[in-house]
Design a protein around this motif. Structure first.
Motif, PDB file in Angstrom:
ATOM      1  N   ILE A 109       0.825  -1.202   0.000  1.00  0.00           N
ATOM      2  CA  ILE A 109       0.000   0.000   0.000  1.00  0.00           C
ATOM      3  C   ILE A 109       0.861   1.255   0.000  1.00  0.00           C
ATOM      4  O   ILE A 109       1.732   1.405   0.856  1.00  0.00           O
ATOM      5  N   ILE A 126      -3.659   5.434   1.618  1.00  0.00           N
ATOM      6  CA  ILE A 126      -5.070   5.132   1.842  1.00  0.00           C
ATOM      7  C   ILE A 126      -5.828   6.443   1.943  1.00  0.00           C
ATOM      8  O   ILE A 126      -5.466   7.308   2.746  1.00  0.00           O
ATOM      9  N   ASN A 127      -6.874   6.576   1.147  1.00  0.00           N
ATOM     10  CA  ASN A 127      -7.695   7.777   1.176  1.00  0.00           C
ATOM     11  C   ASN A 127      -8.816   7.545   2.194  1.00  0.00           C
ATOM     12  O   ASN A 127      -8.563   7.420   3.391  1.00  0.00           O
ATOM     13  N   HIS A 167     -10.278   3.137   0.249  1.00  0.00           N
ATOM     14  CA  HIS A 167      -9.851   3.668  -1.057  1.00  0.00           C
ATOM     15  C   HIS A 167      -8.327   3.714  -1.023  1.00  0.00           C
ATOM     16  O   HIS A 167      -7.741   4.552  -0.340  1.00  0.00           O
ATOM     17  N   ILE A 168      -7.719   2.790  -1.773  1.00  0.00           N
ATOM     18  CA  ILE A 168      -6.294   2.499  -1.588  1.00  0.00           C
ATOM     19  C   ILE A 168      -5.517   2.651  -2.884  1.00  0.00           C
ATOM     20  O   ILE A 168      -5.999   2.259  -3.962  1.00  0.00           O
ATOM     21  N   LEU A 169      -4.313   3.171  -2.755  1.00  0.00           N
ATOM     22  CA  LEU A 169      -3.370   3.220  -3.870  1.00  0.00           C
ATOM     23  C   LEU A 169      -2.304   2.154  -3.614  1.00  0.00           C
ATOM     24  O   LEU A 169      -1.546   2.237  -2.647  1.00  0.00           O
ATOM     25  N   ARG A 189      -0.377  -0.229  -8.877  1.00  0.00           N
ATOM     26  CA  ARG A 189      -1.444   0.436  -9.628  1.00  0.00           C
ATOM     27  C   ARG A 189      -1.092   1.901  -9.863  1.00  0.00           C
ATOM     28  O   ARG A 189      -0.228   2.474  -9.199  1.00  0.00           O
ATOM     29  N   GLY A 227      -3.653   4.222  -9.931  1.00  0.00           N
ATOM     30  CA  GLY A 227      -4.718   5.010  -9.333  1.00  0.00           C
ATOM     31  C   GLY A 227      -5.308   4.290  -8.128  1.00  0.00           C
ATOM     32  O   GLY A 227      -4.997   3.136  -7.849  1.00  0.00           O
ATOM     33  N   TYR A 228      -6.182   5.026  -7.399  1.00  0.00           N
ATOM     34  CA  TYR A 228      -6.840   4.449  -6.239  1.00  0.00           C
ATOM     35  C   TYR A 228      -7.981   3.520  -6.670  1.00  0.00           C
ATOM     36  O   TYR A 228      -8.665   3.771  -7.658  1.00  0.00           O
ATOM     37  N   ASP A 229      -8.185   2.478  -5.883  1.00  0.00           N
ATOM     38  CA  ASP A 229      -9.329   1.579  -6.054  1.00  0.00           C
ATOM     39  C   ASP A 229      -9.940   1.322  -4.682  1.00  0.00           C
ATOM     40  O   ASP A 229      -9.267   1.468  -3.651  1.00  0.00           O
ATOM     41  N   TYR A 230     -11.215   0.898  -4.703  1.00  0.00           N
ATOM     42  CA  TYR A 230     -11.877   0.518  -3.455  1.00  0.00           C
ATOM     43  C   TYR A 230     -11.688  -0.974  -3.210  1.00  0.00           C
ATOM     44  O   TYR A 230     -11.825  -1.779  -4.130  1.00  0.00           O
TER      45      TYR A 230
END
Length: 120
Positions: free
Chosen positions: A27, A30-31, A97-99, A103, A105-108
Motif C-alpha cells: 500500500i 489510503i484515502n 480507497h487504496i493506492l 497500480r 490510481g486508487y481503487d476501493y
C-alpha cells in the motif's frame, strides 16, 4: 491487499462493540476508510466514513451512537458502536480507497465482514 475486520459478536440491546479493520499489503496510500453493513434481506448500506484528514460522515440511523476513527500509521479503521439496537444486526464490512504500489490510481477494496448480532 487485505482488509481484515474483527470485533463482531453477540451483544444485548443497549450494549457496545468496537470493530477494527486492518489494511495490509503493498500500500502506498489510503484515502477514505468506511464501514458498511448488510442486514439479512437488505442492501448493503454505508454506516460511516472517515477521510485521511479525519472528516467523518454517518448514516442518520447511527448518528450519536457510533463513532468512526482511524490510525493512519497502523492503517487501521475502527468503529465504536454504543446503544446498540436489534436493527443494528448485520454483517459489517470495512472498505477503503487504496493506492497500491502496483497500480496507477486508487481503487476501493473490501474486507470479509464481521457479524454483529444485537439480541437479548
Amino acid at each position: 491487499v487485505q482488509l481484515q475486520a474483527s470485533g463482531g459478536g453477540l451483544v444485548q440491546p443497549g450494549g457496545s462493540l468496537r470493530l477494527s479493520c486492518a489494511a495490509s499489503g503493498s500500500i502506498l496510500a489510503i484515502n477514505s476508510m468506511n464501514w458498511y453493513r448488510q442486514a439479512p434481506g437488505k442492501q448493503r448500506e454505508l454506516v460511516a466514513g472517515i477521510s485521511v484528514g479525519g472528516q467523518t460522515n454517518y448514516a442518520d440511523s447511527v448518528k450519536g451512537r457510533f463513532t468512526i476513527s482511524r490510525d493512519n500509521a497502523k492503517r487501521r479503521v475502527y468503529i465504536q458502536m454504543n446503544s446498540l439496537k436489534p436493527e443494528d444486526t448485520a454483517v459489517y464490512y470495512c472498505n477503503a480507497h487504496i493506492l497500491l504500489a502496483s497500480r496507477t490510481g486508487y481503487d476501493y477494496y473490501w474486507g470479509q465482514g464481521t457479524l454483529v448480532t444485537v439480541s437479548s
